[in-house]
Design an enzyme around this catalytic site. Structure first.
Site, PDB file in Angstrom:
ATOM      1  N   ASP A 293      50.051  41.786  44.332  1.00  0.00           N
ATOM      2  CA  ASP A 293      48.737  41.161  44.378  1.00  0.00           C
ATOM      3  C   ASP A 293      47.959  41.824  45.524  1.00  0.00           C
ATOM      4  O   ASP A 293      48.490  42.626  46.297  1.00  0.00           O
ATOM      5  CB  ASP A 293      48.854  39.637  44.555  1.00  0.00           C
ATOM      6  CG  ASP A 293      47.610  38.936  43.991  1.00  0.00           C
ATOM      7  OD1 ASP A 293      46.552  39.591  43.884  1.00  0.00           O
ATOM      8  OD2 ASP A 293      47.682  37.738  43.665  1.00  0.00           O
TER       9      ASP A 293
HETATM   10  C1  BGC Z   1      44.350  37.410  42.869  1.00  0.00           C
HETATM   11  C2  BGC Z   1      44.818  38.044  41.570  1.00  0.00           C
HETATM   12  C3  BGC Z   1      43.853  39.102  41.137  1.00  0.00           C
HETATM   13  C4  BGC Z   1      43.719  40.108  42.244  1.00  0.00           C
HETATM   14  C5  BGC Z   1      42.824  41.271  41.911  1.00  0.00           C
HETATM   15  C6  BGC Z   1      44.009  38.435  43.903  1.00  0.00           C
HETATM   16  O1  BGC Z   1      43.395  37.862  45.021  1.00  0.00           O
HETATM   17  O2  BGC Z   1      45.360  36.561  43.337  1.00  0.00           O
HETATM   18  O3  BGC Z   1      44.937  37.050  40.587  1.00  0.00           O
HETATM   19  O4  BGC Z   1      44.303  39.693  39.947  1.00  0.00           O
HETATM   20  O5  BGC Z   1      43.191  39.455  43.395  1.00  0.00           O
HETATM   21  O6  BGC Z   1      41.500  40.927  41.932  1.00  0.00           O
END
Ligand code: BGC
Length: 741
Positions: A293
């Site tokens: 993530d």
């Molecule tokens: C979120 C994810 C997301 C990623 C990319 C993160 O902060 O937890 O769900 O896919 O950002 O934007």
């Protein structure tokens, strides 16, 4: 030909030769062999490059949130040619996407994964996932995902970070909006359908994209419903509640998996070899790639489980994290870590193999660029808006309908109240493209007008502000019926938006009481990205409609249901609590030695049961619940074990005066098990459409094997007694018994 032109022609010819020379012989039809061919020709730096997903908005001039149409930085393109990045994050538009891929093919010869969050919106904004889940409709989930796949390509992405498979038991957790609700089976079915829709039968067809199952795993169990918070959970609960949707996603062929931000029993998911290697790869057989993530590898330092960024990189890749999103711990440190032996070349190679495999599965080596003509021809904006309207119709849940307040009587004069009822913006949701200027979106007011309702709008109150009671009285005096928008703004749910109170904010109840005092029927339409606690509203309103964040075409969808042009189709996939203090509240809670006994005639009756002094721990509206415009009765419920399936059947009768569809649900409880089991668990469902007075026998087959559970890491299906309910929600129905021999 001038010297300059000649020079560029030569460079172009050489570049093409280099590209084909670089990976001549890679074959799409033999992915494993081709992966080895590519891998064997990469330098250490180029291998490390494959493991980095860099931040797109820093790669354009000026730095921007939406990179389509922006000028790509020369330094970025040089980095792409050199193989410094395996992936970039962001929406680029087709032209920039193709320019990036051309640079990659001219240089290192490996196309990039270009990913973004197309969660419920790429061009058209569909209802948020929690709303979509309430349709209990696999075909709808798949169709929406397939439409989003082609729309995502138009935004310049070949990869999306969806579906979110986090079983969410706690309404305080803002990210409950992004998933399918509180049930593992339903979450898994929705996830698998979305993966089928996004990836299609063949990801190389130029119309589909790679999906990402996230956030692996048990993110929804964060302590106190607080986002990013630690999770303490037994291995049995992990396996019985949180892992099943991911297993279903792996079985559906999901290309990528994203580990979650939080720590599980002290070990952050981003460096958790037990979760990533033992369970995901070995037990589940996942063969795709993992992506961290956002900056989650770097965050290992803040978790306090890595000494510095180099340590974080070593721990994450050794645990099985193939690609790092945004932060650059891998890019900066892997070369040294490999040289020092803290990360083996085999570990790095395996990560690169997993990444290359996804690029081959997507057909990117053969078709690195998006064929805009083909994709544009496949995207029909009008059809997608019709789909978004259908999705909104099917997501809405009718919770109360006293004295048949709904559907609206034809010709009735409607007073429409509340800021959200006339707000295009508030129809959207936590992952909307938010580009309202380009697309037609409909407010509830627009929807009612389009459906020919005689409606007059007065704002009178905002969800969080003061109530103009005089304005309400004036508006209501002229009307036969009042429709009023309640709930919360969509910005209050989603990532980083947990709430310690899920009651209606502001003075909304004042608005409810004012309308009621005027003596006109009140239809409350509740918006929001989470289940909210609204017992007073539920008591006072004549009809209550849960509209969630219904998307850009939501206004039409809601109006269609209110006038009866579409039947209320949605059923809850979460429990609606009576107050915040009972969270987490979910229908499948484990049985206890002192189950709740609610004896209204004896106020002390609940003492010494698993209860609260001051509120019933039951749901205001339970999982599975939702009304239609007709009524149904069940009789002759039976369960028969036939070989390796249990056949559940019931005679379902439409006892009302309108045609309608009933969602028949099967719940099971294992009466005697090695560990305490859920009081009820959803095992199957089927929708049946019946004419008034019609009775049909509905049959739902459930594999015996699905009646088991994990105990100490082992899945067991135990012979013995089971209780089942074939019912219209998780709280009702006649108990029937069966046994597994
Ligand atoms: C979120 C994810 C997301 C990623 C990319 C993160 O902060 O937890 O769900 O896919 O950002 O934007």
């Amino acid at each position: 030909m001038t010297n300059k032109v000649l020079y560029f022609v030569c460079v172009a010819v050489l570049a093409v030769q280099f590209a084909s020379a670089a990976f001549g012989g890679v074959r799409q039809d033999d992915v494993e062999q081709s992966v080895e061919t590519v891998l064997s020709r990469l330098t250490l730096e180029q291998k490390i490059g494959q493991t980095w997903q860099c931040l797109g908005r820093e790669m354009v001039e000026p730095a921007s949130g939406d990179m389509s149409g922006e000028k790509l930085k020369e330094s970025f393109l040089a980095g792409v040619r050199a193989g410094r990045y395996g992936s970039v994050i962001g929406k680029w538009g087709v032209e920039n996407y193709n320019a990036i891929q051309r640079a990659a093919m001219e240089g290192v010869g490996i196309p990039l994964l270009i990913g973004s969050d197309m969660i419920h919106s790429a061009v058209t904004t569909y209802p948020i996932p929690l709303a979509l889940a309430c349709s209990w409709d696999e075909s709808l989930w798949e169709r929406v995902a397939e439409a989003m796949a082609a729309e995502s390509l138009l935004q310049g992405c070949n990869w999306t970070f969806t579906p979110m498979l986090d079983v969410a038991l706690d309404a305080r957790w803002g990210r409950i909006a992004e998933g399918g609700g509180c049930d593992p089976l339903l979450t898994g079915l929705m996830g698998a359908a979305m993966i089928r829709g996004l990836q299609g039968e063949d990801m190389t067809d130029g119309l589909h994209i790679a999906a990402c199952a996230k956030h692996y795993v048990c993110y929804g169990a964060s302590l106190g419903g607080r986002d990013y918070n630690a999770v303490e959970l037994s291995d049995d609960t992990l396996r019985n509640t949180y892992l099943p949707p991911f297993k279903m996603a792996v079985d559906a062929g999901v290309a990528t998996v994203m580990p979650a931000f939080h720590s599980y029993n002290g070990v952050p998911c981003s460096m958790n070899a037990y979760l990533l290697r033992d369970i995901l790869r070995r037990e589940m057989g996942f063969g795709g790639m993992t992506i961290s993530d956002w900056e989650a590898v770097k965050e290992l330092v803040k978790h306090g489980t890595a000494a510095d960024e180099a340590d974080a990189a070593a721990q994450a890749i050794n645990a099985g994290m193939d690609m790092e999103m945004v932060s650059s711990c891998y890019a900066k440190n892997l070369a040294t870590l490999v040289k020092e032996g803290r990360v083996s070349m085999k570990t790095l190679d395996d990560a690169v193999r997993n990444i290359l495999r996804v690029k081959f599965r997507l057909g990117l080596f053969d078709h690195p660029e998006i064929d805009k003509t083909k994709v544009t021809a496949a995207v029909d904006p009008a059809a997608n808006r019709a789909l978004a309207r259908e999705a909104a119709q099917k997501s809405i849940v009718l919770l109360k309908n006293e004295a048949d307040t709904l559907p609206l009587t034809s010709g009735a004069k409607v007073a429409l109240l509340g800021d959200v009822a006339a707000s295009e913006w508030q129809m959207l949701g936590c992952w909307s493209t938010k580009d309202l200027s380009k697309f037609e979106n409909a407010t509830l007011l627009d929807g009612l007008k389009a459906d020919g309702v005689d409606v007059v709008y007065t704002e009178a109150y905002t969800l969080t502000g003061r109530v103009d009671t005089v304005a309400i009285e004036r508006a209501v005096a002229e009307a036969d019926v009042v429709i009023a928008a309640f709930g919360d703004y969509w910005e209050k749910s989603g990532e980083g938006a947990s709430s310690s109170k899920i009651e209606l904010p502001g003075e909304q109840l004042e608005a409810v009481r004012t309308v009621k005092a005027c003596g006109k029927p009140l239809v409350a339409v509740v918006f929001g990205g989470r289940p909210m606690a609204f017992p007073v509203l539920a008591e006072l309103a004549d009809a209550v409609v849960m509209a969630w964040n219904p998307g850009g075409c939501g206004g039409w969808g809601i109006a269609d249901v209110l006038i009866g042009a579409a039947e209320p189709w949605g059923r809850l996939t979460v429990d609606i609590p009576r107050t915040t203090g009972v969270c987490p509240l979910f229908y499948s809670q484990t049985t206890t030695g002192r189950p709740v006994v609610i004896d209204k005639s004896n106020p002390f009756g609940r003492r010494f049961t698993s209860c609260y002094n001051d509120v019933e721990p039951s749901a205001l509206y339970p999982f599975g619940f939702g009304l239609g415009y007709t009524t149904f009765a069940y009789s002759g419920e039976r369960a028969e074990v036939c070989g390796d399936v249990v056949v559940f059947s019931a005679d379902v009768t439409n006892t009302g005066s309108r045609k309608g569809s009933e969602l028949v649900q099967v719940y099971v409880r294992d009466e005697v098990a090695k560990i305490a089991r859920p009081r009820r668990e959803l095992k199957g469902f089927k929708r049946v459409e019946l004419e008034p007075g019609e009775t049909r026998q509905v049959e739902i087959k459930v594999p015996v094997n699905s009646l088991g559970y994990f105990v100490q890491g082992r899945y067991v299906v135990e012979p013995g007694r089971f209780t089942a309910w074939i019912a219209s929600d998780s709280d009702h129905g006649r108990a029937i018994r069966f046994s597994i021999k």
